[in-house]
Design an enzyme around this catalytic site. Structure first.
Site, PDB file in Angstrom:
ATOM      1  N   TYR A  59      12.261 -74.682 -35.089  1.00  0.00           N
ATOM      2  CA  TYR A  59      10.799 -74.564 -35.228  1.00  0.00           C
ATOM      3  C   TYR A  59      10.119 -75.283 -34.076  1.00  0.00           C
ATOM      4  O   TYR A  59      10.469 -76.428 -33.767  1.00  0.00           O
ATOM      5  CB  TYR A  59      10.330 -75.160 -36.567  1.00  0.00           C
ATOM      6  N   GLU A  61       6.310 -74.959 -33.305  1.00  0.00           N
ATOM      7  CA  GLU A  61       4.869 -74.687 -33.222  1.00  0.00           C
ATOM      8  C   GLU A  61       4.228 -75.561 -32.154  1.00  0.00           C
ATOM      9  O   GLU A  61       4.531 -76.755 -32.049  1.00  0.00           O
ATOM     10  CB  GLU A  61       4.178 -74.983 -34.559  1.00  0.00           C
ATOM     11  N   ASP A 205      -3.634 -53.367 -21.326  1.00  0.00           N
ATOM     12  CA  ASP A 205      -2.386 -53.449 -22.086  1.00  0.00           C
ATOM     13  C   ASP A 205      -1.395 -52.586 -21.300  1.00  0.00           C
ATOM     14  O   ASP A 205      -1.452 -51.363 -21.353  1.00  0.00           O
ATOM     15  CB  ASP A 205      -2.620 -52.894 -23.494  1.00  0.00           C
ATOM     16  N   THR A 231       4.148 -55.604 -23.934  1.00  0.00           N
ATOM     17  CA  THR A 231       5.399 -55.843 -24.636  1.00  0.00           C
ATOM     18  C   THR A 231       6.463 -56.080 -23.570  1.00  0.00           C
ATOM     19  O   THR A 231       6.266 -55.775 -22.389  1.00  0.00           O
ATOM     20  CB  THR A 231       5.807 -54.639 -25.518  1.00  0.00           C
ATOM     21  N   LYS A 234       9.922 -52.483 -23.068  1.00  0.00           N
ATOM     22  CA  LYS A 234       9.833 -51.091 -22.622  1.00  0.00           C
ATOM     23  C   LYS A 234      10.389 -51.021 -21.188  1.00  0.00           C
ATOM     24  O   LYS A 234      11.542 -51.366 -20.977  1.00  0.00           O
ATOM     25  CB  LYS A 234       8.389 -50.599 -22.754  1.00  0.00           C
ATOM     26  N   ARG A 240      12.676 -57.351 -27.675  1.00  0.00           N
ATOM     27  CA  ARG A 240      11.450 -56.922 -28.367  1.00  0.00           C
ATOM     28  C   ARG A 240      10.515 -58.126 -28.459  1.00  0.00           C
ATOM     29  O   ARG A 240      10.911 -59.200 -28.918  1.00  0.00           O
ATOM     30  CB  ARG A 240      11.756 -56.426 -29.780  1.00  0.00           C
TER      31      ARG A 240
END
Ligand code: DSN
Length: 420
Positions: A59, A61, A205, A231, A234, A240
């Site tokens: 974790y 954050e 984008d 992203t 691609k 991903r």
């Protein structure tokens, strides 16, 4: 030809046979078929290894040096490497590598720049935009006043004068460019001018074309746009996920919008995979790969058109093509997608501009070449792929013939192994 990479699944083989079998079956589907979905790719061994590694367990954050949990000194190294490599790759002033995927990245960009109810402009989904670019069923169309622009009916191209005129009327807070189904180059400089003229935040984008921008075969908007999302899986050929790049003046707002505004713990193993992919994209051969994607696309487009298929805009400048299967072969997109699938060729049904049919059963299909270029295929193979496609479309109702084509497709693909 030798396969480039090997998957390591020894533990699963012994301990979870159903999942092992399913993963192997999916690998075989990917290797035995012609993958034409333009938003997909095949990642390297390095990306796969990073994705299957122990930073998954942590974790973290917050951001490097400012975390809400102890024990993050190694995660900080990973995240800083991803940030530095991404900034270098695109010439970005600031980079956030924590976005979990494309829609959340866009959401964070909107949260950082607009109040709920503010007006923004994006391209209609049915003409090449994305759900998160302001479609009424999506958060982007529900939380904001989304005014959608369209394409020119004659040319099926962006009409920059019309976009400027519309922007002067609606006075948007932000104008979004970058698309999921637009086969031509985008004049990002013109978008910057339009935004400057109406005082709008200039956002793109570039999910589909990020690898082309990084590889120098499409204009890269990052150095002069306010905010750019993409992203990473691609054409960029990473895990991903997504990233956000922006001018320094938006840096704090973007970071706060991602965390704590939208997300909790970042996925550190994916961030490691992103760092690996950015290193690969900085290497000189990535430029060759990006060039080959476009060369392959143009070669495939020419062959398909020579064989009587209508392509939206009569061709392509980038990695993708929209094929109007309804007018060319009297086959709606859904049936065309299914016929190709039965022949081991994968694409997605897609609306064509000004489609009279629904997105669930539109008039065309969307195809592209990123996976084929990754597998090492070149222009001459694109002719063979186009031939397989036309044969399958011409035999859409004939399952025996489609099965026969699938066998030939498998043989053809065996010449371009990727994962052992
Ligand atoms: N679903 C992606 C695509 O296929 O283009 C966009 O998010």
């Amino acid at each position: 030809m030798e396969a480039k990479y090997e998957m390591h699944l020894e533990f699963l083989k012994e301990n979870d046979k159903p999942i092992f079998d399913a993963i192997v079956a999916e690998k075989e589907r990917q290797m035995d078929g012609i993958e034409l979905i333009p938003s997909e790719n095949l990642v390297s061994q390095g990306v796969l290894e990073a994705m299957g590694s122990v930073p998954n367990n942590k974790y973290s954050e917050g951001y490097p040096g400012k975390r809400y949990y102890g024990g993050n000194e190694v995660i900080d190294i990973i995240e800083n490497l991803a940030i530095d490599r991404l900034k270098k790759l695109f010439g970005a002033e600031h980079a956030n590598v924590q976005s979990l995927s494309g829609s959340p990245a866009n959401m964070a960009a909107y949260f950082a720049t607009m109040e709920i109810g503010d007006t923004f402009m994006g391209l209609k989904l049915t003409e090449g935009g994305h759900l998160s670019h302001g479609h009424p069923v999506n958060f982007s169309g529900k939380l904001y006043h989304s005014v959608q622009y369209g394409l020119d009916k004659e040319t099926e191209l962006l009409d920059y004068d019309a976009i400027l005129k519309q922007a002067k009327e609606v006075k948007p807070k932000l104008i979004l460019s970058g698309y999921t189904a637009y086969p031509r180059n985008i004049d990002f400089k013109r978008f910057r001018e339009i935004c400057d003229e109406v005082g709008a935040i200039c956002m793109a984008d570039i999910a589909h074309i990020a690898g082309l921008c990084a590889g120098g075969v499409h204009e890269n908007p990052v150095p002069y746009f306010d905010i750019v999302t993409t992203t990473t899986h691609k054409t960029l050929r990473g895990p991903r996920g997504a990233v956000i790049m922006c001018k320094e003046e938006f840096a704090e707002k973007i970071d706060k919008a991602v965390f704590p505004g939208l997300q909790g713990g970042p996925h550190a193993h994916t961030i490691a995979g992103k760092a690996v992919a950015f290193k690969e994209a900085l290497e000189p051969d990535f430029k060759d790969y990006a060039k080959q994607i476009v060369k392959n696309s143009k070669a495939m487009a020419e062959e398909l058109m020579a064989q009587g298929l209508r392509l939206v805009t009569n061709g392509t400048d980038n990695h993708l093509m929209l094929v109007d299967t309804l007018s060319s072969k009297d086959l709606p997109g859904k049936k065309a997608e299914r016929a190709l699938e039965l022949a081991g060729i994968y694409c997605n049904k897609n609306t064509i501009p000004f489609d009279k049919r629904s997105p669930w059963d539109p008039s065309g299909i969307r195809i592209g070449t990123p996976v084929l270029a990754t597998r090492g295929m070149k222009e001459s193979e694109m002719k063979e792929v186009a031939n397989f496609m036309v044969q399958a479309l011409d035999n859409a109702g004939n399952e025996a013939k489609l099965k026969e084509i699938k066998g030939k497709v498998k043989e053809f693909c065996a010449g371009f192994p990727f994962y052992k």
